[in-house]
Design a protein around this motif. Structure first.
Motif, PDB file in Angstrom:
ATOM      1  N   GLN A 101     -12.162  -1.192  -9.854  1.00 31.45           N
ATOM      2  CA  GLN A 101     -12.437  -0.954  -8.435  1.00 31.45           C
ATOM      3  C   GLN A 101     -12.143  -2.203  -7.613  1.00 31.45           C
ATOM      4  O   GLN A 101     -11.581  -2.118  -6.516  1.00 31.45           O
TER       5      GLN A 101
ATOM      6  N   ARG B 131      -9.985  -4.495  -8.291  1.00 31.71           N
ATOM      7  CA  ARG B 131      -8.530  -4.611  -8.192  1.00 31.71           C
ATOM      8  C   ARG B 131      -8.016  -3.795  -7.020  1.00 31.71           C
ATOM      9  O   ARG B 131      -7.183  -4.263  -6.239  1.00 31.71           O
ATOM     10  N   GLU B 132      -8.515  -2.567  -6.861  1.00 34.88           N
ATOM     11  CA  GLU B 132      -8.085  -1.712  -5.750  1.00 34.88           C
ATOM     12  C   GLU B 132      -8.495  -2.315  -4.408  1.00 34.88           C
ATOM     13  O   GLU B 132      -7.723  -2.288  -3.445  1.00 34.88           O
TER      14      GLU B 132
ATOM     15  N   LEU C  74      -8.924  -5.473  -3.769  1.00 35.82           N
ATOM     16  CA  LEU C  74      -8.105  -6.659  -3.518  1.00 35.82           C
ATOM     17  C   LEU C  74      -6.668  -6.288  -3.159  1.00 35.82           C
ATOM     18  O   LEU C  74      -6.020  -6.995  -2.383  1.00 35.82           O
ATOM     19  N   LEU C  75      -6.182  -5.169  -3.700  1.00 37.30           N
ATOM     20  CA  LEU C  75      -4.866  -4.681  -3.282  1.00 37.30           C
ATOM     21  C   LEU C  75      -4.884  -4.320  -1.797  1.00 37.30           C
ATOM     22  O   LEU C  75      -3.947  -4.633  -1.057  1.00 37.30           O
ATOM     23  N   ALA C  76      -5.973  -3.674  -1.367  1.00 36.22           N
ATOM     24  CA  ALA C  76      -6.108  -3.343   0.057  1.00 36.22           C
ATOM     25  C   ALA C  76      -6.189  -4.622   0.889  1.00 36.22           C
ATOM     26  O   ALA C  76      -5.532  -4.750   1.928  1.00 36.22           O
TER      27      ALA C  76
ATOM     28  N   GLY D 107      -4.948  -7.429   0.227  1.00 39.14           N
ATOM     29  CA  GLY D 107      -3.655  -8.090   0.194  1.00 39.14           C
ATOM     30  C   GLY D 107      -2.624  -7.496   1.123  1.00 39.14           C
ATOM     31  O   GLY D 107      -1.517  -8.030   1.247  1.00 39.14           O
ATOM     32  N   SER D 108      -2.984  -6.410   1.799  1.00 39.48           N
ATOM     33  CA  SER D 108      -2.064  -5.836   2.783  1.00 39.48           C
ATOM     34  C   SER D 108      -2.252  -6.473   4.163  1.00 39.48           C
ATOM     35  O   SER D 108      -1.726  -5.991   5.153  1.00 39.48           O
TER      36      SER D 108
ATOM     37  N   ARG E 141       5.459 -13.343   4.633  1.00 41.26           N
ATOM     38  CA  ARG E 141       5.074 -12.775   3.323  1.00 41.26           C
ATOM     39  C   ARG E 141       4.773 -13.864   2.293  1.00 41.26           C
ATOM     40  O   ARG E 141       5.196 -13.799   1.150  1.00 41.26           O
TER      41      ARG E 141
ATOM     42  N   ARG F  52       1.659 -14.721   1.334  1.00 41.78           N
ATOM     43  CA  ARG F  52       0.406 -14.439   0.620  1.00 41.78           C
ATOM     44  C   ARG F  52      -0.390 -15.742   0.431  1.00 41.78           C
ATOM     45  O   ARG F  52      -0.696 -16.137  -0.699  1.00 41.78           O
TER      46      ARG F  52
ATOM     47  N   ARG G 248      -5.882 -16.622  -2.232  1.00 41.54           N
ATOM     48  CA  ARG G 248      -6.189 -16.193  -3.595  1.00 41.54           C
ATOM     49  C   ARG G 248      -7.663 -15.844  -3.638  1.00 41.54           C
ATOM     50  O   ARG G 248      -8.425 -16.186  -2.721  1.00 41.54           O
TER      51      ARG G 248
ATOM     52  N   ALA H  99      -7.244 -11.197   5.143  1.00 44.34           N
ATOM     53  CA  ALA H  99      -7.450 -10.670   3.788  1.00 44.34           C
ATOM     54  C   ALA H  99      -8.942 -10.522   3.504  1.00 44.34           C
ATOM     55  O   ALA H  99      -9.378  -9.514   2.917  1.00 44.34           O
TER      56      ALA H  99
END
Length: 169
Positions: free
Chosen positions: A10, A12-13, A15-17, A19-20, A26, A28, A31, A101
Motif C-alpha cells: 500500500q 508503494r502505491e 509513494l507512486l501517487a 511521485g506524480s 523531471r 525527481r 526521496r 510530493a
C-alpha cells in the motif's frame, strides 16, 4: 494515529501517487525514508539526543516528549528534498517539487482511508537526526509524514474559504 498503517504494498502505491508531483525537468528531486515498528524508537532517541544538545538544560520530561514524538503513528515517511545541479531548474524549485510530493502523499493516504499528518520542525536540521537518517549535506527534510489509522473522531476538513485572488484586467 494507530495501527494499521499502510503495509509495504500500500505504501508503494501511495509513494507512486506522491511521485506524480509537478517536477520541472523531471528530476525527481526527492526521496522517501520509511520508518516503522522497532525503528521508531531509535528515531526517538535521535530526537532526544538532538534536543539535549540544543538545550542542555532540558529536563527528563522534555527529553521524554522528544523521544516519544515518533511513536505518535505506526509509520513515518520522511520526505527528503534532494536538489541536483541543473542549468534551468534552481534548487528552490526542486525543493518546491519535494513539498508537492509530500502533499501528494498526504492526499493519497487520505483518499484510501488512512490518516496522514504532516509534521515539520527543527529536528530535520539537527546534526544527530540527519546522521541517523543518513542525509547528505545537500539534502533537507521536507516533512515527517505520520501514517496510520485515525483514532477516535478525526477533525473535519477545513471549510472552504474564498481564495484571495487579484485579477489583472
Amino acid at each position: 494515529m494507530c495501527e494499521p498503517a499502510p503495509d509495504r504494498a500500500q505504501l508503494r502505491e501511495l509513494l507512486l501517487a506522491a511521485g506524480s508531483a509537478p517536477d520541472h525537468g523531471r528530476l525527481r528531486p526527492w526521496r522517501f525514508i520509511a520508518i516503522e515498528g522497532a525503528s521508531l524508537g531509535p528515531l526517538g532517541d535521535a530526537f532526544a539526543s538532538a534536543h539535549a544538545e540544543r538545550d542542555p538544560a532540558a529536563t527528563d520530561v522534555e527529553l521524554g516528549r522528544s523521544r516519544s514524538k515518533p511513536l505518535r503513528a505506526p509509520l513515518i515517511v520522511v520526505v527528503v528534498a534532494c536538489p541536483r545541479e541543473h542549468p534551468k531548474v534552481p534548487a528552490w524549485e526542486q525543493r518546491a517539487a519535494a513539498v508537492c510530493a509530500a502533499h501528494g502523499l498526504t492526499l493519497a493516504a487520505h483518499a484510501v482511508g488512512f490518516g496522514a499528518m504532516w509534521r515539520t520542525g527543527w529536528y530535520g536540521d539537527a546534526p544527530k537526526v540527519r546522521a541517523h537518517l543518513g542525509l547528505l549535506d545537500t539534502e533537507d527534510v521536507t516533512g515527517w509524514i505520520y501514517l496510520g489509522t485515525p483514532r477516535g473522531n478525526p477533525p473535519p476538513p477545513r471549510p472552504a474559504e474564498e481564495p484571495p485572488v487579484t485579477w489583472l484586467d
